[in-house]
Design an enzyme around this catalytic site. Sequence first.
Site, PDB file in Angstrom:
ATOM      1  N   SER A   1      -0.524   6.993  -0.835  1.00 38.52           N
ATOM      2  CA  SER A   1       0.210   5.963  -1.562  1.00 38.52           C
ATOM      3  C   SER A   1      -0.743   4.873  -2.031  1.00 38.52           C
ATOM      4  O   SER A   1      -1.816   4.672  -1.444  1.00 38.52           O
ATOM      5  CB  SER A   1       1.267   5.343  -0.640  1.00 38.52           C
ATOM      6  OG  SER A   1       1.845   4.193  -1.203  1.00 38.52           O
TER       7      SER A   1
ATOM      8  N   TYR B   1       5.162   1.670   7.048  1.00 40.97           N
ATOM      9  CA  TYR B   1       4.952   2.808   6.148  1.00 40.97           C
ATOM     10  C   TYR B   1       3.537   2.755   5.573  1.00 40.97           C
ATOM     11  O   TYR B   1       2.820   3.769   5.553  1.00 40.97           O
ATOM     12  CB  TYR B   1       5.975   2.781   5.014  1.00 40.97           C
ATOM     13  CG  TYR B   1       5.670   3.728   3.879  1.00 40.97           C
ATOM     14  CD1 TYR B   1       5.968   5.085   3.968  1.00 40.97           C
ATOM     15  CD2 TYR B   1       5.073   3.261   2.703  1.00 40.97           C
ATOM     16  CE1 TYR B   1       5.685   5.952   2.923  1.00 40.97           C
ATOM     17  CE2 TYR B   1       4.795   4.122   1.649  1.00 40.97           C
ATOM     18  CZ  TYR B   1       5.100   5.461   1.760  1.00 40.97           C
ATOM     19  OH  TYR B   1       4.813   6.329   0.724  1.00 40.97           O
TER      20      TYR B   1
END
Length: 233
Positions: free
Chosen positions: A140, A153
């Site tokens: 990400s 996360y």
Amino acid sequence: MKTTNNTIFISGGSAGIGLAFAKKLSAAGNKVIINGRNEERLQNALKELDNAVAIQGDLSVAEDRIRIAKELTTQYPEVNIIINNAGAAFMNDLSDSKNNAAEKAFQEINTNYLSVIDFTQLVLPHLIQQKDAAIVNITSIAVFRGNKYLPTYSASKAALHLYTQGLRDSFEENPNLNVYEVYPPLVNTEFSAEIGGANGISPSEVADELFLALEKNQFDVLVGESKKFADKL
């Protein structure tokens, strides 16, 4: 590496980025094996794909990982690309004393990091026997900087990022196994709806960037806004 005539396993392949990968790669002449927890969603996804099959199961569960790895390598011995795309993410307000931050973080770390390591280890003996193989980990843009909405996360994806670099270094002398990492920014999927995913890029843009990277043997795949962090790689 070659971008056609591969057999490709995609976790989280029934929706979102995973399904976009499956569409792009199957259309290019590859056999695609999609994985997901929900059988109905898998079957619906298969209706949108050519030359594709599904293996149902939850890779965050050890027993399922073992079963899926065995089924994958025995029923589809030609499999040569693994895309570790399945993930978990929770809004996690660290300032809220009533929020069970650790429980959410545990699920994210288990799904986004530990499960990927274990599944990769299960299929590695098979992959290193292939003439042209690859492991693709989806991290990400969050690996470059966490934020208050998805702090745990982001941490799980940062851990996966460092593991991916270590995995790549471990096999740098093996010309038959390449390790790729994809850094999506905010993407418009059901997965990201809670954090404003409607404002993100399309999943197909991520799939297009991965396809080009495979063609060019470009192991770090920056997408959209993540390209501004190229100097941090």
